[in-house]
Every structure is written in C-alpha cells, then in structure tokens.
Design a protein around this motif. Structure first.
Motif, short mmCIF file in Angstrom:
data_model
loop_
_atom_site.label_atom_id
_atom_site.label_comp_id
_atom_site.label_asym_id
_atom_site.label_seq_id
_atom_site.Cartn_x
_atom_site.Cartn_y
_atom_site.Cartn_z
N ARG A 169 0.83 -1.21 0.00
CA ARG A 169 0.00 0.00 0.00
C ARG A 169 0.87 1.25 0.00
NH1 ARG A 169 -0.69 3.79 3.55
NH2 ARG A 169 -2.57 5.06 3.51
N ASP A 170 1.89 1.26 0.85
CA ASP A 170 2.76 2.42 0.94
C ASP A 170 3.52 2.69 -0.36
OD1 ASP A 170 1.92 2.81 3.51
OD2 ASP A 170 3.69 1.91 4.45
N ARG A 171 3.67 1.65 -1.17
CA ARG A 171 4.37 1.81 -2.45
C ARG A 171 3.39 2.12 -3.59
NH1 ARG A 171 9.04 -2.73 -3.08
NH2 ARG A 171 9.70 -1.23 -4.65
N GLY A 172 2.10 2.16 -3.27
CA GLY A 172 1.10 2.45 -4.28
C GLY A 172 0.62 1.22 -5.04
N TRP A 173 0.96 0.03 -4.55
CA TRP A 173 0.56 -1.21 -5.22
C TRP A 173 -0.75 -1.69 -4.61
CZ3 TRP A 173 5.84 -4.28 -5.00
CH2 TRP A 173 6.82 -3.54 -5.68
N ARG A 174 -1.82 -1.05 -4.97
CA ARG A 174 -3.10 -1.33 -4.32
C ARG A 174 -3.59 -2.76 -4.56
NH1 ARG A 174 -6.87 3.89 -5.52
NH2 ARG A 174 -6.21 5.18 -3.78
N GLU A 175 -3.56 -3.21 -5.81
CA GLU A 175 -4.08 -4.53 -6.11
C GLU A 175 -3.32 -5.62 -5.36
OE1 GLU A 175 -3.27 -2.24 -8.28
OE2 GLU A 175 -5.20 -1.65 -9.15
N ASP A 176 -2.00 -5.47 -5.27
CA ASP A 176 -1.20 -6.45 -4.53
C ASP A 176 -1.55 -6.42 -3.05
OD1 ASP A 176 0.78 -7.42 -6.68
OD2 ASP A 176 0.94 -5.25 -6.82
N ALA A 177 -1.76 -5.22 -2.52
CA ALA A 177 -2.12 -5.10 -1.11
C ALA A 177 -3.46 -5.77 -0.83
CB ALA A 177 -2.17 -3.63 -0.69
N VAL A 178 -4.44 -5.54 -1.70
CA VAL A 178 -5.75 -6.16 -1.52
C VAL A 178 -5.64 -7.67 -1.59
CG1 VAL A 178 -8.04 -6.44 -2.56
CG2 VAL A 178 -7.04 -4.16 -2.35
N ALA A 179 -4.88 -8.18 -2.53
CA ALA A 179 -4.73 -9.63 -2.67
C ALA A 179 -4.11 -10.24 -1.42
CB ALA A 179 -3.87 -9.95 -3.89
N GLN A 180 -3.09 -9.60 -0.87
CA GLN A 180 -2.43 -10.15 0.32
C GLN A 180 -3.38 -10.16 1.52
OE1 GLN A 180 0.54 -11.55 0.75
NE2 GLN A 180 1.38 -11.21 -1.28
N LEU A 181 -4.11 -9.05 1.72
CA LEU A 181 -5.01 -8.98 2.87
C LEU A 181 -6.20 -9.93 2.71
CD1 LEU A 181 -5.27 -5.27 4.03
CD2 LEU A 181 -4.62 -7.24 5.40
N THR A 182 -6.70 -10.07 1.49
CA THR A 182 -7.80 -11.00 1.25
C THR A 182 -7.37 -12.42 1.57
OG1 THR A 182 -8.69 -9.55 -0.47
CG2 THR A 182 -9.44 -11.84 -0.47
N ASP A 183 -6.17 -12.80 1.14
CA ASP A 183 -5.66 -14.13 1.46
C ASP A 183 -5.45 -14.30 2.96
OD1 ASP A 183 -5.67 -14.78 -1.21
OD2 ASP A 183 -3.52 -14.47 -1.51
N ALA A 184 -4.98 -13.24 3.61
CA ALA A 184 -4.78 -13.30 5.06
C ALA A 184 -6.10 -13.53 5.78
CB ALA A 184 -4.12 -12.02 5.57
N ALA A 185 -7.14 -12.83 5.37
CA ALA A 185 -8.45 -13.00 6.01
C ALA A 185 -8.99 -14.40 5.78
CB ALA A 185 -9.43 -11.96 5.46
N ALA A 186 -8.79 -14.94 4.58
CA ALA A 186 -9.29 -16.29 4.28
C ALA A 186 -8.57 -17.34 5.11
CB ALA A 186 -9.13 -16.57 2.80
N ALA A 187 -7.30 -17.10 5.44
CA ALA A 187 -6.52 -18.10 6.17
C ALA A 187 -6.50 -17.87 7.67
CB ALA A 187 -5.09 -18.11 5.63
N ALA A 188 -7.17 -16.84 8.16
CA ALA A 188 -7.14 -16.52 9.59
C ALA A 188 -7.73 -17.66 10.40
CB ALA A 188 -7.90 -15.23 9.85
N ARG A 189 -7.24 -17.83 11.64
CA ARG A 189 -7.64 -18.95 12.48
C ARG A 189 -8.54 -18.55 13.64
NH1 ARG A 189 -4.89 -23.71 11.53
NH2 ARG A 189 -3.94 -23.61 9.45
N ALA A 190 -8.78 -17.27 13.84
CA ALA A 190 -9.62 -16.82 14.96
C ALA A 190 -10.43 -15.61 14.50
CB ALA A 190 -8.77 -16.46 16.17
N PRO A 191 -11.62 -15.38 15.07
CA PRO A 191 -12.48 -14.28 14.60
C PRO A 191 -11.82 -12.92 14.65
CG PRO A 191 -13.71 -15.79 16.00
CD PRO A 191 -12.28 -16.21 16.09
N ALA A 192 -11.14 -12.60 15.76
CA ALA A 192 -10.55 -11.27 15.87
C ALA A 192 -9.47 -11.04 14.82
CB ALA A 192 -9.96 -11.08 17.26
N GLU A 193 -8.72 -12.10 14.51
CA GLU A 193 -7.69 -11.98 13.48
C GLU A 193 -8.34 -11.75 12.12
OE1 GLU A 193 -4.18 -14.64 11.35
OE2 GLU A 193 -5.46 -15.54 12.87
N GLN A 194 -9.33 -12.57 11.79
CA GLN A 194 -9.99 -12.41 10.51
C GLN A 194 -10.64 -11.03 10.39
OE1 GLN A 194 -13.51 -14.84 9.57
NE2 GLN A 194 -12.55 -15.31 7.60
#
Length: 492
Positions: free
Chosen positions: A231-256
């Motif tokens: 995000r800080d580098r202006g790579w929005r699509e890459d940032a969204v992809a990483q966070l979306t994958d992180a949310a899908a793989a989260a193991r607890a509600p607060a993390e997701q």
C-alpha cells in the motif's frame, strides 16, 4: 492526528479570468482544513511461546468455558503475533497478574503481561495501559536479561503503539540480533523503518521476511504486513490480494476481522464505498470491538449520504475511550453539515483525548501539528512538525509539515515537503487523496497552475469522497483553475 476547528471557505462564483492572481486563488484554495483519515493499523507482535496452534475460525465462546477459552485464544494470538479479542486479552491479563504476584521472578510471565497490556491498550484506544505495559516489560528484562526476546518484542510493540519509531527500531534490532531467524522480529522493524522514512530498509526487511519459512498459522500475519508495505508503495491490487488471502486463512475471529477491516480500508481509499462497507460490516460481525471497522463503517455511511446512520455510528465509536482521530472525523462531519456547535464539542473532547494519550506516553505531535495548522496557531504547527521531522521523517510528517508551512505562507518550502509526500522517487509512493489535495493547493498558490490542476484532479480520482470538508474545496478550486488539463495525472 488532528485537533481541528472550523475555517470558512470563500469561493468565487463567476468564471475565472484567463490569468488568475495569487489573491483570487488564495480565496478559492485556502478553504478547509487538513487532517488525516488514514487509519492504517500497526501489526503488533507479542512474545513467543511453544503453544497449541489456533484452530479454525469460530465465534467467541459462550457459557461457563467462555473465559478460559477466550484467555487461551488471546495467549495464542499473543504468541503468534496476530490481533486478539478484547475479552480474551482482559482474561489473559488477569491470569498473568495473578501469576507475577505468585512468581515475581517469572520473566516470561512479566513479558506476556506487558505485551497483553500493549495489545489491549492499542485495540481499546486506551493509552492508560501503556505505562503498565512498560513497567511489566522492563521488570521482565531486569529479571532475565540476555536473550529475552519476549520482552524486547513487547517493548518494540509498545514503542510502535506510542509512535516512537526510533525506540521501536532500537528494540526491534536488538530482538532481531538475539534471534535472527524468527519471522516475528521483522514486521515491527518494517513499521519502525517506515515511520522513520527509511523505505529502503523497510523493503529489505520485507524481502527477508517473505523469504523465511513460516507455518500456516503465521502466514496470514506475514501477508498482512506485506499488504501494508505494498500500500505504501502504491501497489493497491497487490495489497488487496495479500489482505484477502490473510483473512481467508485466519484462524480466529478477531484476526480475521482485523484483516477484513484492512481490506475495507483499502476499498475506502480508492473510493469504492459498497466494497468498503461490506468488508467493514463483515469485520464487525466477527468482532464488534474492531475499532478500525467501526469508524470505517461510519465514514463510509457519511460518504454515501446516509447522514443520520453515520452520526449514530460515529457516536457509538466515540462513546467510550474515544480516539482523537475518530473525534476529529465526527467533528468534521458536523462541520460539513453546518453544525458548528456539535463540531466544537467534538474538538473539545479531542483535546482531552490528546491529553490522556500524551499522559500514556504517546507521541501526538503529528496530530497536534495538523490541528494547529488549520484551527490554531500555524506557526506553532510548523515548530512542532519541524521537530517531529527531525526525529522521525516519515511520509505523514512530510505531508503535515508541508501543509503547515503553506498555512503560514511559506509555500516554496512547503512544496519541498509536499513533494516528499507525493513523489515515489522521494519515498512518497502511497496514493493518498489528501496528500494530492495538499500538493494541488500549494502548487496553485505558487501559480503553478498546470501541476495544481493535475494534483487536484488526482485527489478526486483517487477517492472522490476522501473528506466531507475538502472535496467541495477541491471541486471549487478546479472550477476556478479553468479547463481540464490535457496532461496525464501524476499517477500515470
């Protein structure tokens, strides 16, 4: 953050002459205030412990086993460096307080206690937890020095929560030196380097982190950290992809919930209101205490014109231990609705919140400087922000200092800092509508009408809803500047 008052806007109604004087442009552009809505969170890494890995995402426990289960989940979250639920953190703190009373020489218990205080204070917006965290973490170091990476991790997280990036860098590098193969040593260092404006080191640390072998439990946190750098580098699509994958793989509600709130924030920053609202509300269903999601939802409702719902949502956010920036947003919303009295009430509450935050050791110079630039003494803002720039010269400070200098009439010097905030070659790779707006106003004041038009257009292109006060000013300024530019916008 910003403490802000109301500044009137004087706009011309007739079409501008082909050649505009500085006086006319000042009347058009010197309108509403500057502030920051970016809420990006800091990944807090907490002590490590050989511990049961978290299970699949599930709703918070209920019934007689709720407190032990919530406490165990909090300990697991602390261990793996991911967000934890507030009830579990409170339960964990109670247990560790009892443990250190019974075993005052237990260095690890002191480190876990201090780190849990940091996370609870950060999540609840209560800086009163930070002095308690510091005492516990320093006690851990006194009891056991040497390779006490748990205490060093906690002190790094505490420094980041207090916006003390030099201290975070120092503690983080000590922790990395003690155990250079630990993946959890890198994310807080990335935050520290970014806050200090050392983007080269931040990217190198991310490259090292991404090259380390991490398990499935740690990988979401790594992806979330990568998203922040992208995000800080202006790579929005890459940032969204990483966070979306992180949310899908989260193991607890607060993390997701935390990662979903991050996706919502990225959607807000690009002006995609339906997507932002969807992610914020999904995060709040998982974790009602998710402050980033709660204020993001309120902000998005306001941008959609659902004013009554937005005000209700904001009031709920600031009802208990309000964060200064949340109070600022609510005050600005009232101001945009031509309700100066409730706006001033929020700004008064903001000043009190800042005092509490500073008492907890938080560096609020950036917020105070922004507030003074638009609603108080701009010369004081410049003085404060110059010192902040000397201490930790990040992009946020560059933008704020540039705007404060503009408010004092020092536009030539202001442009230097505005450029640092918006020019990728100088570190300012993040695509921020606010930063582009500030630079456009400064360029116009210097009679650089082409760049002024382009940056004001860029602000509205990045996010046409970025501020209820500033968006109308940007539109009026563009109208005053005349025909649209034929040159491509800065981002292209």
């Amino acid at each position: 953050m910003d403490n802000q008052q109301c500044v009137g806007t004087s706009l011309i109604s007739e079409p501008p002459a082909p050649r505009r004087s500085r006086r006319v442009l000042r009347r058009v552009l010197v309108a509403a205030l500057a502030g920051g809505f970016l809420a990006g969170g800091v990944l807090v890494l907490l002590p490590e412990e050989p511990q049961r890995r978290p299970g699949p995402v599930r709703s918070p426990a209920a019934g007689p086993q709720a407190a032990p289960q919530a406490r165990q989940e909090a300990l697991t979250a602390v261990t793996y460096g991911v967000p934890a639920a507030l009830p579990g953190l409170t339960a964990l703190i109670g247990r560790e307080e009892q443990r250190v009373r019974e075993r005052p020489k237990d260095a690890r218990a002191w480190a876990v206690l201090g780190s849990a205080y940091v996370e609870r204070g950060r999540r609840a917006g209560d800086a009163a937890d930070f002095p308690k965290a510091e005492r516990a973490l320093r006690t851990s170091l006194e009891v056991r020095g040497g390779r006490n990476t748990e205490a060093l991790d906690g002190l790094t997280a505490l420094a980041l929560a207090r916006r003390d990036f030099p201290a975070a860098k120092s503690y983080g590098e000590q922790a990395l030196k003690a155990a250079p193969k630990r993946w959890s040593a890198y994310p807080p260092l990335i935050d520290a380097y970014t806050g200090l404006g050392d983007y080269k080191k931040a990217r190198a640390a991310l490259d090292t982190l991404m090259g380390l072998r991490t398990g499935p439990d740690e990988r979401p946190a790594v992806r979330a950290r990568a998203a922040a750098v992208y995000r800080d580098r202006g790579w929005r699509e890459d940032a969204v992809a990483q966070l979306t994958d992180a949310a899908a793989a989260a193991r607890a509600p607060a993390e997701q919930a935390a990662w979903l709130a991050g996706v919502g924030q990225l959607a807000w920053e690009r002006g995609d209101l339906p997507d932002a609202l969807r992610h914020f509300e999904a995060a709040l269903r998982l974790d009602p205490d998710q402050r980033t999601a709660a204020v993001g939802r309120a902000r998005t409702l306001a941008a959609q014109g659902r004013t009554a719902q937005a005000l209700t949502a904001y009031r709920a956010v600031v009802a208990h231990r309000p964060d200064p920036e949340d109070l600022l947003e609510l005050g600005e919303l009232y101001e945009s609705l031509d309700q100066p009295r409730p706006a001033e009430e929020q700004y008064a509450r903001l000043r009190e919140a800042v005092r509490r935050s500073v008492a907890g050791g938080v560096d609020e110079e950036l917020l105070i400087g922004r507030f003074e630039a638009d609603h108080g003494d701009p010369w004081e803002a410049v003085e404060r922000l110059r010192e902040e720039w000397r201490r930790q010269p990040g992009t946020e400070v560059a933008d704020a200092l540039g705007w404060a200098l503009h408010r004092t009439g020092e536009d030539q010097e202001a442009l230097t800092y505005a450029t640092a905030a918006t020019d990728e070659s100088k570190g300012g790779g993040v695509r921020s509508a606010l930063y582009a707006f500030h630079r456009g106003v400064i360029e116009a004041e210097l009679e650089r009408y082409g760049p002024a038009r382009r940056y004001l257009e860029e602000a509205l292109r990045i996010n046409p809803y970025f501020s209820p006060l500033r968006v109308p000013v940007a539109r009026e300024a563009l109208q005053a500047l005349g025909d649209e530019s034929e040159e491509p916008p800065p981002s292209e």
